[in-house]
Design an enzyme around this catalytic site. Structure first.
Site, PDB file in Angstrom:
ATOM      1  N   GLU A 104      -2.831  -5.132   7.871  1.00 10.01           N
ATOM      2  CA  GLU A 104      -1.884  -4.064   7.564  1.00 10.01           C
ATOM      3  C   GLU A 104      -0.644  -4.221   8.433  1.00 10.01           C
ATOM      4  O   GLU A 104      -0.742  -4.337   9.656  1.00 10.01           O
ATOM      5  CB  GLU A 104      -2.494  -2.686   7.817  1.00 10.01           C
ATOM      6  CG  GLU A 104      -1.492  -1.567   7.523  1.00 10.01           C
ATOM      7  CD  GLU A 104      -2.060  -0.170   7.732  1.00 10.01           C
ATOM      8  OE1 GLU A 104      -1.711   0.725   6.941  1.00 10.01           O
ATOM      9  OE2 GLU A 104      -2.830   0.028   8.687  1.00 10.01           O
ATOM     10  N   HIS A 132      -6.353  -2.184  10.617  1.00 12.03           N
ATOM     11  CA  HIS A 132      -5.550  -0.960  10.546  1.00 12.03           C
ATOM     12  C   HIS A 132      -4.612  -0.944  11.749  1.00 12.03           C
ATOM     13  O   HIS A 132      -5.055  -0.978  12.895  1.00 12.03           O
ATOM     14  CB  HIS A 132      -6.453   0.274  10.564  1.00 12.03           C
ATOM     15  CG  HIS A 132      -5.696   1.565  10.499  1.00 12.03           C
ATOM     16  ND1 HIS A 132      -5.580   2.431  11.574  1.00 12.03           N
ATOM     17  CD2 HIS A 132      -4.996   2.133   9.478  1.00 12.03           C
ATOM     18  CE1 HIS A 132      -4.859   3.481  11.214  1.00 12.03           C
ATOM     19  NE2 HIS A 132      -4.481   3.327   9.964  1.00 12.03           N
ATOM     20  N   GLU A 142     -10.921   2.963   9.158  1.00 14.85           N
ATOM     21  CA  GLU A 142      -9.966   3.160  10.246  1.00 14.85           C
ATOM     22  C   GLU A 142     -10.342   4.335  11.136  1.00 14.85           C
ATOM     23  O   GLU A 142      -9.893   4.415  12.283  1.00 14.85           O
ATOM     24  CB  GLU A 142      -8.558   3.374   9.686  1.00 14.85           C
ATOM     25  CG  GLU A 142      -8.384   4.700   8.953  1.00 14.85           C
ATOM     26  CD  GLU A 142      -7.037   4.831   8.282  1.00 14.85           C
ATOM     27  OE1 GLU A 142      -6.244   5.679   8.725  1.00 14.85           O
ATOM     28  OE2 GLU A 142      -6.789   4.085   7.320  1.00 14.85           O
ATOM     29  N   LYS A 180       0.662   5.783  -0.403  1.00 17.95           N
ATOM     30  CA  LYS A 180      -0.237   6.909  -0.172  1.00 17.95           C
ATOM     31  C   LYS A 180      -0.187   7.879  -1.348  1.00 17.95           C
ATOM     32  O   LYS A 180       0.840   8.027  -2.010  1.00 17.95           O
ATOM     33  CB  LYS A 180       0.106   7.619   1.136  1.00 17.95           C
ATOM     34  CG  LYS A 180      -0.144   6.729   2.356  1.00 17.95           C
ATOM     35  CD  LYS A 180      -0.002   7.500   3.644  1.00 17.95           C
ATOM     36  CE  LYS A 180      -0.178   6.597   4.861  1.00 17.95           C
ATOM     37  NZ  LYS A 180      -1.554   6.061   4.987  1.00 17.95           N
ATOM     38  N   LYS A 220       0.849  -1.201   0.000  1.00 18.39           N
ATOM     39  CA  LYS A 220       0.000   0.000   0.000  1.00 18.39           C
ATOM     40  C   LYS A 220       0.876   1.239   0.000  1.00 18.39           C
ATOM     41  O   LYS A 220       1.843   1.322   0.753  1.00 18.39           O
ATOM     42  CB  LYS A 220      -0.940   0.020   1.202  1.00 18.39           C
ATOM     43  CG  LYS A 220      -1.952   1.178   1.141  1.00 18.39           C
ATOM     44  CD  LYS A 220      -3.013   1.063   2.226  1.00 18.39           C
ATOM     45  CE  LYS A 220      -2.530   1.564   3.565  1.00 18.39           C
ATOM     46  NZ  LYS A 220      -3.579   1.477   4.601  1.00 18.39           N
ATOM     47  N   ASP A 278      -3.836   4.903  -0.679  1.00 17.99           N
ATOM     48  CA  ASP A 278      -4.569   5.528   0.422  1.00 17.99           C
ATOM     49  C   ASP A 278      -4.479   7.044   0.257  1.00 17.99           C
ATOM     50  O   ASP A 278      -3.387   7.619   0.262  1.00 17.99           O
ATOM     51  CB  ASP A 278      -3.927   5.094   1.744  1.00 17.99           C
ATOM     52  CG  ASP A 278      -4.615   5.654   2.965  1.00 17.99           C
ATOM     53  OD1 ASP A 278      -5.626   6.374   2.818  1.00 17.99           O
ATOM     54  OD2 ASP A 278      -4.137   5.367   4.089  1.00 17.99           O
ATOM     55  N   GLU A 309      -8.336   3.800  -0.822  1.00 16.22           N
ATOM     56  CA  GLU A 309      -8.641   3.956   0.603  1.00 16.22           C
ATOM     57  C   GLU A 309      -8.920   5.415   0.969  1.00 16.22           C
ATOM     58  O   GLU A 309      -8.172   6.311   0.584  1.00 16.22           O
ATOM     59  CB  GLU A 309      -7.467   3.424   1.420  1.00 16.22           C
ATOM     60  CG  GLU A 309      -7.721   3.355   2.906  1.00 16.22           C
ATOM     61  CD  GLU A 309      -6.602   2.641   3.620  1.00 16.22           C
ATOM     62  OE1 GLU A 309      -6.312   3.020   4.771  1.00 16.22           O
ATOM     63  OE2 GLU A 309      -5.998   1.704   3.042  1.00 16.22           O
ATOM     64  N   ASN A 333      -5.976   9.155   2.393  1.00 16.65           N
ATOM     65  CA  ASN A 333      -6.056   9.781   3.725  1.00 16.65           C
ATOM     66  C   ASN A 333      -7.038  10.945   3.783  1.00 16.65           C
ATOM     67  O   ASN A 333      -6.750  11.999   4.357  1.00 16.65           O
ATOM     68  CB  ASN A 333      -4.675  10.239   4.189  1.00 16.65           C
ATOM     69  CG  ASN A 333      -3.797   9.087   4.645  1.00 16.65           C
ATOM     70  OD1 ASN A 333      -2.775   8.821   4.036  1.00 16.65           O
ATOM     71  ND2 ASN A 333      -4.199   8.391   5.698  1.00 16.65           N
ATOM     72  N   ASP A 388      -9.959  -0.060  13.089  1.00 18.87           N
ATOM     73  CA  ASP A 388      -8.770   0.192  13.891  1.00 18.87           C
ATOM     74  C   ASP A 388      -9.134  -0.204  15.315  1.00 18.87           C
ATOM     75  O   ASP A 388     -10.092   0.320  15.891  1.00 18.87           O
ATOM     76  CB  ASP A 388      -8.426   1.684  13.798  1.00 18.87           C
ATOM     77  CG  ASP A 388      -7.214   2.079  14.615  1.00 18.87           C
ATOM     78  OD1 ASP A 388      -7.221   1.836  15.840  1.00 18.87           O
ATOM     79  OD2 ASP A 388      -6.278   2.651  14.046  1.00 18.87           O
TER      80      ASP A 388
END
Length: 361
Positions: free
Chosen positions: A319, A299, A249, A168, A166, A197, A223, A199, A272
């Site tokens: 993860e 997560h 998460e 970002k 993964k 991801d 994500e 975010n 998470d």
């Protein structure tokens, strides 16, 4: 109370700032250290349950320690019964609300209590919950990468057996995201799952445009493309996305997942443990995922998540992002791209010399 039922004797929390082997760059900055709070729940049977939580920033460390120890004073003498304790915490904080530091503190205490019960039983938590430890496929979790500068690290992940990587995005424009994804996909080849991801860094319209642009590179999931609380935005992006949407998460406790699932916010979910309500909350969300046939990943918190995914009917990916390895007597291990839960309990033991080294006073 029966003598066989353990009771809480004391609760201690300590703030640490732990170095990271690999800093994590996101769309909002760089995480270059691990601000952690380690929790010890001592029982009257001489067993100490352990857990840790990730504070995200140094400024929340001391408030979390204070909050955990204040809650701990009220729990002293009570049975180590996580469901009962969660019910009591719900009543205590109902008017204040669960989100934020309170939720993190309660979740961390829940994990430590379950760890204590597993240790007292002499069994890994996965067994205590009716399953058994087994290898859980893991993906190596990176921040923003550069396909050229980070080639050596990415190849090392492949050599460790990871079958998923993964990265970002969202730190630049769409062209930069495409450049990075194209380069990483070429490096990994077609058989390794590649996730990205964002975010929560995009709005629904921009997320839709970027997802379409990245579609040719066979991404395993997108994500958190938009802010986590924007469930309708997630659902809108998902409607036209050729790639599955992953989120969760930052959804709080089982109620948060029920609302997100009802809104059709994502194809996959990834609780998470620190925000879902620890082990107790995770089990309830796993039931929701099973009922909805929703693949469920984790997560952070690889050590504990390996136990939980072992008893999750729709278990998907673990993860692997190692924030705590430097303070553990036995850090989580990757064997053929997978993590297997250890015991007894969560299998967590502090390296006390390292804890002392990184302690924040």
């Amino acid at each position: 109370m029966s003598k066989s039922v353990p009771a809480i004797r004391s609760i201690k929390a300590r703030a640490l700032v732990v170095p990271l082997k690999r800093p994590v760059k996101t769309a909002f900055g760089v995480i270059d250290v691990g601000p952690l709070v380690v929790i010890d729940v001592e029982t009257d049977q001489g067993v100490t349950g352990r857990s840790y939580i990730f504070a995200y920033t140094r400024m929340t460390l001391k408030p979390l320690v204070l909050l955990i120890e204040e809650i701990g004073r009220e729990l002293t003498g009570k049975p180590v019964a996580p469901y009962d304790l969660m019910k009591a915490m719900d009543a205590k904080f109902r008017l204040l609300g669960w989100q934020g530091l309170v939720g993190m503190a309660v979740s961390g205490l829940d994990m430590a209590c379950w760890d204590a019960l597993g240790q007292i039983a002499g069994r890994p938590l996965a067994e205590l919950l009716g399953g058994s430890p087994r290898p859980i496929n893991a993906y190596d979790s990176y921040g923003v990468v550069d396909p050229v500068a980070d080639e050596k690290a990415l190849r090392r992940s492949l050599d460790q057996g990871f079958r998923g990587i993964k990265i970002k995005g969202g730190d630049g424009d769409a062209a930069n995201d495409e450049r990075v994804v194209k380069g990483v996909r070429a490096l990994l080849g077609p058989d390794i799952a590649l996730m990205i991801d964002f975010n929560q860094s995009l709005d629904p319209a921009e997320a839709t445009r970027r997802i379409a642009r990245l579609a040719p590179y066979d991404l395993h999931w997108i994500e958190e493309p938009v802010p986590q609380e924007n469930l309708s935005g997630h659902a809108k992006v998902r409607e036209t996305s050729p790639t599955p949407i992953q989120a969760g998460e930052n959804w709080w406790f089982p109620r948060g997942f029920a609302e997100a699932i009802a809104a059709g916010a994502s194809d996959f979910i990834m609780p998470d443990l620190m925000k879902v309500g620890g082990v107790t909350g995770w089990l309830q969300v796993a039931g929701q995922a099973d009922a909805g046939s929703i693949p469920m990943s984790s997560h952070l918190f690889a050590e504990a998540s390996a136990h939980m995914l072992a008893v999750t009917p729709t278990a998907h990916w673990l993860e692997f992002l190692d924030f705590a390895g430097a303070i553990l007597a036995k850090p989580a291990e990757i064997v053929d791209g997978a993590v297997t839960a250890r015991g007894p309990g969560l299998g967590i033991e502090w390296n006390e010399s390292a804890v002392a080294k990184y302690l924040v006073t």
